[in-house]
Scaffold this motif. Sequence first.
Motif, mmCIF file in Angstrom:
data_model
loop_
_atom_site.group_PDB
_atom_site.id
_atom_site.type_symbol
_atom_site.label_atom_id
_atom_site.label_comp_id
_atom_site.label_asym_id
_atom_site.label_seq_id
_atom_site.Cartn_x
_atom_site.Cartn_y
_atom_site.Cartn_z
ATOM 1 N N ASN A 1 0.842 -1.213 0.000
ATOM 2 C CA ASN A 1 0.000 0.000 0.000
ATOM 3 C C ASN A 1 0.873 1.258 0.000
ATOM 4 O OD1 ASN A 1 0.831 0.494 2.609
ATOM 5 N ND2 ASN A 1 -1.018 -0.346 3.555
ATOM 6 N N THR B 1 -3.613 3.663 12.579
ATOM 7 C CA THR B 1 -3.983 2.262 12.799
ATOM 8 C C THR B 1 -4.481 1.634 11.499
ATOM 9 O OG1 THR B 1 -4.642 2.822 15.007
ATOM 10 C CG2 THR B 1 -5.508 0.781 14.173
ATOM 11 N N ASN C 1 3.628 -5.091 7.769
ATOM 12 C CA ASN C 1 4.343 -5.379 6.524
ATOM 13 C C ASN C 1 5.702 -4.685 6.487
ATOM 14 O OD1 ASN C 1 2.699 -7.172 5.309
ATOM 15 N ND2 ASN C 1 1.884 -5.788 3.724
#
Length: 633
Positions: free
Chosen positions: A429, A452, A458
Motif C-alpha cells: 500500500n 492504525t 508489513n
Amino acid sequence: MLGEPLPACPTKRRRLREESVLTSTEEGLYQPKTKETRATYEAMLSVIQQQLGGQPLNIVSAAADEILAVLKNDVFKNPDKKKEIEKLLNPIPNNVFDQLVAMGKLITDFQDASDAGATTANSDDALDDDMGVAVEFEENEEDDEESDLDMVQEDEEDDDEVAEHHGSGAMQMGGVIDDDDSGDANEGMSLNVQDIDAYWLQRKISQAYDQQIDPQQCQKLAEEVLTILAEGNDREVESKLFVQFDYKQFDLIKFLLRNQLKIVWCTRLQRAQDQEERKKIEDEMKDLGPNLAAILEQLHATRATAKERQKILEKNIREEARRLKDGSVGDGDRDRRGLVDRDADGGWLQSQRQLLDLENIAFEQVGLFMANKKCDLPEGSYRHLSKGYEEVHVPALKPHQLDPKEKLIKISELPDWAHPAFKGMTQLNRVQSEVYETALYSPDNILLCAPTGAGKTNVAVLTILQQLALNRNSDGSFNHSDYKIVYVAPMKALVAEVVGNLSNRLQVYDVKVRELSGDQTLTRQQIEETQIIVTTPEKWDIITRKSGDRTYTQLVKLLIIDEIHLLHDNRGPVLESIVARTVRQIETTKEHIRLVGLSATLPNYEDEALFLRVNLEKKGLFHFDNSYRPVPL
Ligand SMILES: Nc1ncnc2c1ncn2[C@@H]1O[C@H](COP(=O)(O)OP(=O)(O)OP(=O)(O)O)[C@@H](O)[C@H]1O
C-alpha cells in the motif's frame, strides 16, 4: 500569674478542643457579620495559616475559633493567652501574638457566633456544667476608637511583660517580614533588621561554614549571593542559591529566602555612601510596596513600648477596615474589588495576605496535555449549540491524493525469494511503498508513524527480510545462526499475536519465531533454534540487564519496537533503558544493530525519531497523518 495554673477555658473553646481542629467542620464556626470584622477575620486566618504552614481552610478556621475564644476570655492575662495560643500554633513571635490580640479586639461579633455554637452543642454544655465553669465572653466591643483604646489600657501591664521579650522592640508587620528576633520564634528563621549591617551577609555565610571558609572567598560568595537575592524571582533565586552553595547549606538558603527583602534592602541602605544616597534608597523602598515600607518602618522604630506597638497595629487594621467599609466595596464583589483597592492603597491587610502568583506558577505550555489555549478544528468543521450540550462536527479527512511521483510497489517487483512473505497480497500500500526502499535495501534505523491499520506489520516484515537477505547464501538457503531479531510488543496478548502472524508468514524461510514474555522461559536449546524473539519491553529489559549469558543477546541485529506510542509514562524508562543498552552494545561491539520503531501518529514524532537514533537526513523517519488511514474515521 505566669506560674499559676491556667484557668479553665470557656465552653466554645472546650467544644472545639473536644472535636479537635482536624475533625471540626465549618458548621458552628464563627461567621463575621460585618465588612470590618470579615476583613479582620480574613487577616487573622492569613496569620494563622502562615503559622500552621498551609493547612486547609477548615482547619485554619477551626484554629481561628479557638484562638478567638482564648483572646476573648478575660479570665486570661496576655501571657496566658499567648501560652494557650501556642498550644495550637507552636511558639509564635511576640509580634504575631500582638497582631492576633489586636485583631481579636476588632472582631466584635465573635460572641454571637459562640452563643450559637454553644446552643447546638448540648452535650458539651453538660460537660461544662459538670465542671461548673462559668462561660463568659467579653461584651460586644464598641466599634469606636475610644473603646479599643480602653482595651489597650487594660492590657497595658501584660503588654509590657510581652515587650520585655522583644529583642529590638521594633514594630513588625506584613506577611513577608513577620518575624523578629525574639526567643525561639519561627525556628530561628527570624532576622532583626537592626542587625543587618554592610557585612552581615558575609558573616552569616562564614558562620554557616563554621568559619572554615577563606575570608576572600566568603566575601566573593556574599556578593554573588546578594546579587542573586536582589533578582527577586523566587523560584529562580532559590535554584541559583542551590547552585551557588553547591546544593549544600539548605538551612542557610532557607533563612536567606525567608529574609530576602530585608537582607537586600538593609544591606543596600547600610552601604549607602552618604545621606543623599540613603534617602534615595528609602524613597525607592517606599514606592515599591507595603513590605518594603514596613521594613523601613522597622528600621526607623525606636524601642517602642508594647502599648505603642499595639496602638499602631490597631490603627492600621482599623484604617484598613474603614476603607473597606467606606462604600468603595460592594458586598457581592468584595473580594474582587477589595483586592484592587488594597493594591492601590498598599494596605496593611494586603500585606498580610500572601497572594498566589498564578502566572508565576503556571506550567509552561509545552509538555502539558490539553495545554493549548486555542484549538483549531479542521476546515469544514462546525458547531451546533443545543440545550445543555454542544455538537462539534468534524469532517473526515479526505484521502491523500496520490502524488504523480508516488508509485505503489507490486509484490512481483520484490525479489522472488521475498514473495512468499506477502502471500495473498498483490501490492504494497502507499505507506509500505514509501518505506519499502529504506526498509528492504538499507540497514538504516526507521521510525514509522502511521495510523492504525496502515499496514505497519508489513514494514516490520520488510526489515526482517532485509536481515534475512544479509544471511542468504548464494544457493538460496539461509544461515540462521548468525543473527537474532527481537520484536518488542507492548502487551503479552500482542506478543502472542505477533508470534502467530510472523511464524505463519516466515515459515517458508524456516525462521523460528518464539515468545519470550512473562512466565514463558526458553531453554538454551530453544534460544539457539530461535531467530525471532517476540517479547515485552520489561522482559527484554531484564534479559539484557542480566550479566549472565550474553551469547544470544550479542547476536541481535534487529530490534523492532512495535506500538511505541503505548510505551509512555511509567513504561518510558524501560523503553529508554532498552534503547540505551542497545546503543551501548553497538558502541562496544562496533556492530550495527538496526532499530525500527512502529508507532501511531504522534505530534512529537521527531523527538521519538531522535530517541531511536534515526538519521533524519537519510530519511529514516516516515510520518503519515490520518489522511493515510485505509478507512477514514
Ligand atoms: N499491502 C497490503 N495488501 C493487502 N492487505 C494489507 C496490506 N497491508 C496490510 N494489509 C492488511 O491490513 C490489515 C492491517 O494491517 P496491520 O495489522 O499491519 O496494520 P497496522 O498498521 O499494524 O495496524 P495497528 O496499528 O492496528 O497494528 C491487516 O489485515 C493486513 O493483512
